[in-house]
Design an enzyme around this catalytic site. Structure first.
Site, PDB file in Angstrom:
ATOM      1  N   LYS A   1      -4.888   4.653   5.889  1.00 42.72           N
ATOM      2  CA  LYS A   1      -4.146   5.570   5.025  1.00 42.72           C
ATOM      3  C   LYS A   1      -4.885   6.909   5.058  1.00 42.72           C
ATOM      4  O   LYS A   1      -5.658   7.248   4.155  1.00 42.72           O
ATOM      5  CB  LYS A   1      -4.118   4.981   3.608  1.00 42.72           C
ATOM      6  CG  LYS A   1      -2.732   4.938   2.998  1.00 42.72           C
ATOM      7  CD  LYS A   1      -2.712   4.227   1.683  1.00 42.72           C
ATOM      8  CE  LYS A   1      -1.993   5.004   0.597  1.00 42.72           C
ATOM      9  NZ  LYS A   1      -0.671   5.519   0.915  1.00 42.72           N
TER      10      LYS A   1
HETATM   11  N1  PMP Z   1       4.080   3.039   3.932  1.00 44.56           N
HETATM   12  C1  PMP Z   1       3.454   4.198   3.704  1.00 44.56           C
HETATM   13  C2  PMP Z   1       3.455   5.244   4.752  1.00 44.56           C
HETATM   14  C3  PMP Z   1       2.803   4.426   2.464  1.00 44.56           C
HETATM   15  O1  PMP Z   1       2.188   5.591   2.221  1.00 44.56           O
HETATM   16  C4  PMP Z   1       2.842   3.426   1.470  1.00 44.56           C
HETATM   17  C5  PMP Z   1       2.189   3.661   0.146  1.00 44.56           C
HETATM   18  N2  PMP Z   1       0.832   3.302   0.148  1.00 44.56           N
HETATM   19  C6  PMP Z   1       3.501   2.221   1.763  1.00 44.56           C
HETATM   20  C7  PMP Z   1       4.106   2.062   3.007  1.00 44.56           C
HETATM   21  C8  PMP Z   1       3.534   1.104   0.778  1.00 44.56           C
HETATM   22  O2  PMP Z   1       2.244   0.539   0.652  1.00 44.56           O
HETATM   23  P1  PMP Z   1       1.755  -0.130  -0.690  1.00 44.56           P
HETATM   24  O3  PMP Z   1       2.745  -1.160  -1.050  1.00 44.56           O
HETATM   25  O4  PMP Z   1       0.429  -0.706  -0.349  1.00 44.56           O
HETATM   26  O5  PMP Z   1       1.680   0.942  -1.705  1.00 44.56           O
END
Ligand code: PMP
Length: 302
Positions: free
Chosen positions: A156
């Site tokens: 991320k």
């Molecule tokens: N895809 C992207 C590109 C994101 O930024 C997020 C948010 N973190 C998600 C999917 C969903 O991930 P999560 O359920 O861990 O928040």
């Protein structure tokens, strides 16, 4: 959006004093990694949803981006809890950020220090309460999800979100709430910050994780759906399969479980929250709010 205190490199700092220098490497090049976590109010007090998994992902992002976090995972988890306590946060959003600070402004990040912050604030439904109940309007983006070998989808990384911001701006200007991005071959990937699910003939589908962020909500929803006896499958699809799906929904820490009622002006299903989406959404919120015994291990109480 504002709270009292921000955790900065081990110290609680007043919100207004949590500043960085304009020559911070990450400000120029996006050289940081971050997490988005939610805390919910439960009958036994505030609980953080899947904290361990989020901090594990933060450390994996750091590994991929070659940053040495100067804390252990346990210390980082404790710092999240301390920040929630310092702000008396009952429910809301938690944003840990690990970034390259200032030493020099060449592209080479290795000389720059690794700084860590944690902010928390009250945050309700990401796209509004109505979005959770009625669904949102989306648009297939003309911006392709960054090519898999351009950076890393597993990490991320702050700079990755420029791709998401372009897609989000385009969607908003086109009168939609959110974008759906295709990969460089045209296969469906995810939203600007959320994973995607769709339903056809009672089977729930989602994209494989190779080309999308390994979402923690995605992982939770797969487990929840399977426990509810739904069949869940990973599948690569093109955009037209979404148009003819019975239900489509986004999942993510920010959007939680948000139905999609329209894609590119095609009505999805009945044009409202579908029945399977609603069942899963209800279960998800019950779990997050500590009402489901079986999933209590997902919650870290403050
Ligand atoms: N895809 C992207 C590109 C994101 O930024 C997020 C948010 N973190 C998600 C999917 C969903 O991930 P999560 O359920 O861990 O928040």
């Amino acid at each position: 959006m504002k709270a009292d205190k921000i955790w900065m490199d081990g110290k609680m700092v007043d919100w207004d004093e949590a500043k960085v220098h304009v020559c911070t490497h990450a400000l120029h090049y996006g050289s940081g990694i971050f997490e988005g976590i939610r805390a919910y109010e439960t009958k036994n007090g505030t609980a953080v949803f899947r904290l361990k998994k989020h901090i594990d992902r933060l450390f994996n992002s750091a590994k991929i981006f070659k940053m040495e976090i100067p804390y252990s995972k346990e210390e980082f988890r404790q710092a999240v809890k301390d920040t929630i306590k310092a702000n008396k946060l009952k429910s809301g959003y938690i944003r840990p950020l690990v970034y390259r600070g200032f030493e020099q402004l060449g592209i080479n990040p290795f000389k720059c220090p690794v700084n860590c912050t944690i902010a928390v604030w009250e945050w309700g439904a990401y796209l509004g309460e109505e979005a959770l109940a009625k669904g949102i309007k989306t648009k297939i983006s003309s911006y392709a999800r960054s090519y898999i070998n351009s950076t890393s989808q597993k990490a991320k990384i702050c700079g990755n979100y420029i791709n998401s911001i372009f897609a989000k701006m385009e969607a908003i200007e086109a009168g939609a709430d959110e974008a759906i991005l295709l990969d460089t071959s045209g296969f469906v990937t995810e939203g600007s910050a959320e994973n995607l699910f769709w339903v056809r003939d009672g089977v729930i589908y989602t994209t494989p994780t190779a080309t999308v962020l390994e979402g923690i909500t995605r992982d939770s929803i797969i487990k929840i759906a399977e426990d509810m006896s739904y069949k869940v499958q990973e599948k690569y699809i093109c955009r037209d399969e979404l148009y003819i799906s019975d239900e489509v929904f986004f999942v993510g820490t920010a959007v939680e479980v948000t139905p999609i009622r329209e894609i590119d002006n095609y009505q999805i299903g009945e044009g409202k929250r579908g029945p399977i989406t609603e069942n899963i959404q209800k279960k998800f919120f019950a779990i997050a709010k500590g009402e489901e015994e079986k999933y209590l291990s997902w919650l870290d109480y403050i």
